[in-house]
Write a protein that holds these residues in place. Structure first.
Motif, mmCIF file in Angstrom:
data_model
loop_
_atom_site.group_PDB
_atom_site.id
_atom_site.type_symbol
_atom_site.label_atom_id
_atom_site.label_comp_id
_atom_site.label_asym_id
_atom_site.label_seq_id
_atom_site.Cartn_x
_atom_site.Cartn_y
_atom_site.Cartn_z
ATOM 1 N N HIS A 1 3.243 -0.719 4.155
ATOM 2 C CA HIS A 1 3.137 0.689 3.759
ATOM 3 C C HIS A 1 4.493 1.142 3.240
ATOM 4 C CE1 HIS A 1 2.330 5.126 5.007
ATOM 5 N NE2 HIS A 1 2.263 4.948 3.709
ATOM 6 N N SER B 1 -4.745 1.483 -0.933
ATOM 7 C CA SER B 1 -5.257 1.334 0.450
ATOM 8 C C SER B 1 -4.970 2.577 1.289
ATOM 9 C CB SER B 1 -4.642 0.104 1.120
ATOM 10 O OG SER B 1 -4.817 -1.048 0.354
ATOM 11 N N ARG C 1 -8.686 -0.157 3.942
ATOM 12 C CA ARG C 1 -8.017 -1.351 4.488
ATOM 13 C C ARG C 1 -9.023 -2.213 5.256
ATOM 14 N NH1 ARG C 1 -4.426 2.927 5.185
ATOM 15 N NH2 ARG C 1 -4.789 3.112 7.431
ATOM 16 N N LYS D 1 4.714 -0.121 -5.352
ATOM 17 C CA LYS D 1 3.859 -1.255 -4.988
ATOM 18 C C LYS D 1 4.003 -2.413 -5.966
ATOM 19 C CE LYS D 1 0.161 1.372 -4.931
ATOM 20 N NZ LYS D 1 0.644 2.750 -4.957
ATOM 21 N N MET E 1 0.835 -1.175 0.000
ATOM 22 C CA MET E 1 0.000 0.000 0.000
ATOM 23 C C MET E 1 0.877 1.233 0.000
ATOM 24 S SD MET E 1 -1.196 0.878 3.890
ATOM 25 C CE MET E 1 -1.299 2.588 3.422
ATOM 26 N N PHE F 1 -0.622 -5.292 5.963
ATOM 27 C CA PHE F 1 -0.354 -4.247 4.980
ATOM 28 C C PHE F 1 1.097 -3.807 5.079
ATOM 29 C CE2 PHE F 1 -4.854 -4.253 5.369
ATOM 30 C CZ PHE F 1 -5.304 -3.961 4.087
#
Length: 166
Positions: free
Chosen positions: A96, A76, A82, A8, A1, A94
């Motif tokens: 990040h 997200s 999420r 990504k 995300m 997730f």
């Protein structure tokens, strides 16, 4: 995300390969109307994203039900996004990928053939809600070398072979 240009797809593709996981590219699941809207420089709103998130969540859930480890890419950006994905696969973790607005703009403006223009970078940062402490997540510096990011993530996820990642 993460915001546009954070890596990504590059990270997700290599991480899936390293973990022998299924890879789901969220951008490929956008409906044509979303792609057209972004390509014309108009940011998506929550309503635009709802069906797209359902499609990604469904694809993740299908793979998990089939017993597959899955790595999926999806911006997200908000917690509600999420949460929607977790409604399909509650054990999602997730990742990040964090980078500055300037680096995002540089990457996006030099990315050929992608529907997301650099003019939408600011809207991505305005929408971003980083994962909270109560969310299963890992934060990574998106400016680290790609092989380092993938190595560190694979080290975190190798013991979690039954846990889907997004």
């Amino acid at each position: 995300m993460g915001v546009t240009g954070c890596g990504k797809t590059a990270v997700g593709t290599l991480l899936a390969r390293k973990l022998s996981a299924r890879f789901i590219e969220g951008d490929r699941l956008h409906p044509e109307a979303n792609v057209a809207k972004m390509a014309s420089g108009i940011p998506l709103d929550d309503e635009d994203r709802a069906g797209w998130l359902n499609t990604i969540g469904g694809a993740i859930a299908d793979e998990v039900r089939a017993g597959e480890l899955v790595v999926a890419t999806c911006s997200s950006l908000k917690r509600i996004y999420r949460d929607r994905l977790r409604s399909f696969a509650p054990d999602l973790v997730f990742v990040h990928l964090v980078l500055s607005r300037e680096e995002s703009w540089r990457r996006v403006s030099s990315r050929p053939g992608h529907f997301m223009p650099a003019s939408l970078v600011d809207s991505q940062f305005a929408t971003l809600e980083p994962p909270a402490a109560d969310e299963a997540s890992i934060t990574m510096d998106a400016t680290l070398p790609l092989d380092q990011i993938v190595y560190e993530l694979a080290s975190n996820f190798a013991p979690l072979s039954s846990c889907p990642q997004a």
